[in-house]
Design an enzyme around this catalytic site. Sequence first.
Site, PDB file in Angstrom:
ATOM      1  N   TYR A   1      14.622 -68.372 -41.513  1.00 33.28           N
ATOM      2  CA  TYR A   1      15.257 -68.935 -42.708  1.00 33.28           C
ATOM      3  C   TYR A   1      15.368 -67.867 -43.779  1.00 33.28           C
ATOM      4  O   TYR A   1      16.054 -66.872 -43.606  1.00 33.28           O
ATOM      5  CB  TYR A   1      14.478 -70.176 -43.160  1.00 33.28           C
ATOM      6  CG  TYR A   1      15.236 -71.031 -44.137  1.00 33.28           C
ATOM      7  CD1 TYR A   1      16.551 -71.420 -43.869  1.00 33.28           C
ATOM      8  CD2 TYR A   1      14.655 -71.452 -45.322  1.00 33.28           C
ATOM      9  CE1 TYR A   1      17.266 -72.196 -44.762  1.00 33.28           C
ATOM     10  CE2 TYR A   1      15.361 -72.241 -46.229  1.00 33.28           C
ATOM     11  CZ  TYR A   1      16.665 -72.606 -45.941  1.00 33.28           C
ATOM     12  OH  TYR A   1      17.364 -73.375 -46.824  1.00 33.28           O
TER      13      TYR A   1
ATOM     14  N   LYS B   1      26.865 -88.405 -22.284  1.00 34.32           N
ATOM     15  CA  LYS B   1      27.845 -87.350 -22.003  1.00 34.32           C
ATOM     16  C   LYS B   1      27.245 -85.985 -22.333  1.00 34.32           C
ATOM     17  O   LYS B   1      27.458 -85.001 -21.605  1.00 34.32           O
ATOM     18  CB  LYS B   1      29.105 -87.597 -22.843  1.00 34.32           C
ATOM     19  CG  LYS B   1      30.326 -86.791 -22.424  1.00 34.32           C
ATOM     20  CD  LYS B   1      30.841 -87.244 -21.074  1.00 34.32           C
ATOM     21  CE  LYS B   1      32.120 -86.515 -20.700  1.00 34.32           C
ATOM     22  NZ  LYS B   1      33.331 -87.261 -21.018  1.00 34.32           N
TER      23      LYS B   1
END
Length: 761
Positions: free
Chosen positions: A37, A92
Site C-alpha cells: 500500500y 461462472k
Amino acid sequence: MTKQQDALRYHRKPRAGKLEVISSKPCSTARDLSLTYTPGVAEVSLAIHKRSEDSYRYTTRGNLVAVASNGTAVLGLGDVGPLAAKPVMEGKAVLFKKFADIDVFDLEIDQKDPKKLVEIIASLQPTFGGINLEDIKAPECFFVEQELTKRLSIPVFHDDQHGTAIIAGAALLNALEIANKEIGNITVAMSGAGAAAQSTMRFFVSLGVKAENIFAANRGGVLYEGRTQGVDASHKIFMRKTPKRTLADIVQKADVFVGLSAAGVLTAEMLKTMAKDPIVFALANPTPEIDYPTAKKARPDAIVATGRSDYPNQVNNVLCFPFIFRGALDVRASCINEEMKIAAARAIAALAKEEVPDTVRLAYSNASFSFGPDYILPKPFDPRVLTRVAPAVAQAAVDTGVAGEPLRDVSTYRDTLKRRVNPARNALQFIYIRARSRSMRIVFPEGDNERVLQAARILVEEGIAQPVLLGDPERIAQVADTMKLTLPPVEIVHHLKQKQQAQKMASELYEARQRKGVTKVQAQHLLRSRDYYAAMMLRRGDVDGLLAGASRSYIDSVRPLLQCVGTREGSRAMAMYMLAFRDGVKFLSDTTLNIDPTAQQLAQIALQTADSVRRNFGIRPRVAMLSFSNFGSSGHASCQKVAEAVQIVKEAQPDLEIDGEMQADVALDEEKRKAHFSFCALKKNANVLVCSNLDSANVAYKLIEKLTSCETVGPILVGMKAAANVCQLHCSVDSIVQLCAITAAKAQSLQENKKSEETLA
C-alpha cells in the site's frame, strides 16, 4: 436433508458463497505493507499514469474478467433479478478459474434499461481485461453487446449467444465431414429464435452455410416474410420467403436440425422426414427436443448431439468461453471478433480428430474414442482443449490486427498454458466421470450412519455408484427420518437375518483362516459383525466394492478386509493420500499401515503407489523417496534403508522416474536440485512422495491438511485383491463420496483387467 437443502448448505458453509480474494503477494512484514500500500504503491500509480498500458504490467487487470448480468434471463429461471443471479455468476467465475486460471469479479447490476446498463458496464473498463455478459434477456442482450463492443477497447463476449454457437459450429463441421456433405449445400431447420439460436444461425453463415438455406421456427411457427406476431426487430434477418409454417414443414428434407427451444418438440415421425444421414443437435436442457435413443432408433443413420453428458456428443459451453478469454487476454485483444470465434470452433473440431490420451479414456472406463458419429466433439474435461483453443484464438487476434501484444512462439505459449492449469488438478474429476460410466455396487457396513446416508443420496442422484447399506432397515429409516433425509431407493441388507448366507460365509472364512487361529465358532461370531459380513460379500463377488470406516477406527475397519479379502499376489497392503493444491496434485504414502517398512517393503510401496497414480489417475509418476538426508549426507540406518529401496525400484522398473534419499524441499524445488544435485534423476518436481516410515507420512499429511489450502483425498487403499477403501473416522460426507467414486473406478479397472486376462487365457 433434501437436495434443495443440500444446495443451500453447500453455498452457506463453511463460508457464504463460492468465491474469495486471495493475495498473490506476501504481506507479513512492515516492508511488505509499505510495498503493498503506502508509500510504495505510489510509484506504481505514477508509472501507470504515465503509460496506461502498464496497468497490465503492474495490476491484475490482464487476468481479470467481469461476469456481468442484470438477472433478466437466468438459467431456466427467467427474470429473477440481479441478487438471485449472483450464485450463478459466482459459479461462472469458478469455471473460469478452474479451466483457464482466469480471475473474475461478478457484477450483478440492478438495471433493466439497456442504455443505462451499457453506461454502467462501460464505466468499469479500467478494472478489467475483458467483459463476459451473462443471462441478459433478448433482444436487449444484442444491443448491450454491440454497444459495449463499439465503445470498449477490451474483449466483450455474451456467452449465452456465442458459446453455444461456437460449440455447435465445431460439431457441425465434423458432422458434415462424416456425413460427406458440403456446408454450402445444406439446409438447416432451427427450432427456437432466442439469443442462442440467432447467434448460432449467424455463426453457421460465417462458417459457410447459405443464409437462405436456414429456416427457423419459434412458438408462433416459422419465421416467414410478413409475419408480425411473436417476432421483434432481431428476427427480421431470419425471416424467409416460404410457404412453410410449422416446424414439421421446415424439418422435412432438411440436412440439419438444431434445437435451442423446448423438450420434445421434434418427434420421431418428423425426424424420419429429414434428408439422408441427418444431423440432429437437440440442445434444450435438461430435456432435449428429442432424446438420443429415440433419435437413433428413428434414424440409425443420424449423427446426434445433445446438451447432456450421459449421451455421446455433448454440446457444452465450457469447451469454449474460458479458453476464448484466455487466448484473448494473453495477447491483450481489443475485442473477440468473428475470426477468433471461427478459430475456436475449428480448433475444437480438429481436436476431436486427434488420438485421445489415456487420461481421458481412463475417465470413461477405457472407452475407445475415435472420430466418428459418436465422437464429433472433445470431452469437456479433456485437458488439451486449453492448449488448442487459446492459442488458436490468440493467433487469430494477432492475424486480424486486434491484438495489443504479439504471439511470438506458439509452442512456448502452450507450455505456459500447461503450467497455468495443471491437468493433474482434474484427476479426481476423471475418477467421477469413470465411476458414472458404469454403476458399481458398493457396500457400506455402517449403513445407519448419518453421513453414510447423506453420501448414499448423493451417490444415487449423481449416478456415481449403487450403495448397498448394511443394517436394520427400520433403524436406517428412523435415522433418515430424524435427519429429514429423503433416501432414494437403495438396497438394504439386514445381515443378522441372512442366516443361510452368513453360514456359508462363516464356512468360507473358517476355511481361509483355520490355520491363523480362527475356529468355526469364531468364524460364525465374526459374521455377526457388519464389517466382516461386508468383507465376505466383497470376497464372494456379491458386491463390486466396499467402503468402511465412517464410525470405526481405521485399524478395526481394515482388519476384516485384510483377513477376508487379502492382498494381490506380490502386493502389499498400503494407503496413500492425494493432496490437491492450486497448481497440481501430490501423492503421499504410506500413510496408514506400514509402521517401519524394510527397504524391500519400502520399494514395494513406491512401486505400488506409482502404479496406482498411473493407472487410476492417469498421471505420470515422478517419485521422490524422502528422508532427513540428501543422497548419502548421513550414514544413519534409516537413510541407508531409503537409498537401498531406491536401487531396488530402479532394478525392478528402470523406466520409472525415481530418486532419493532426499529431503522434501529438494524433491519439490527444481532450482535447488539443479544448483546442488544436478545428477538427480528427477527432471521435474516429484508428484509422488514416499516417506521412510508411518510416523513421517502420517504426520506430514495431517500437517499439510490443517496448515495449507489443500484438499486431501484418502486414504486410498492399494494392494488389495478387490476394490475396497477405509475412510478416516468421522470424515466428512464429501470424503465418503470421493472415496466411493475412487472405489467404484477401481472396481471397474479390476473387472476390465480380469476380462483381459480371461480373453488372453
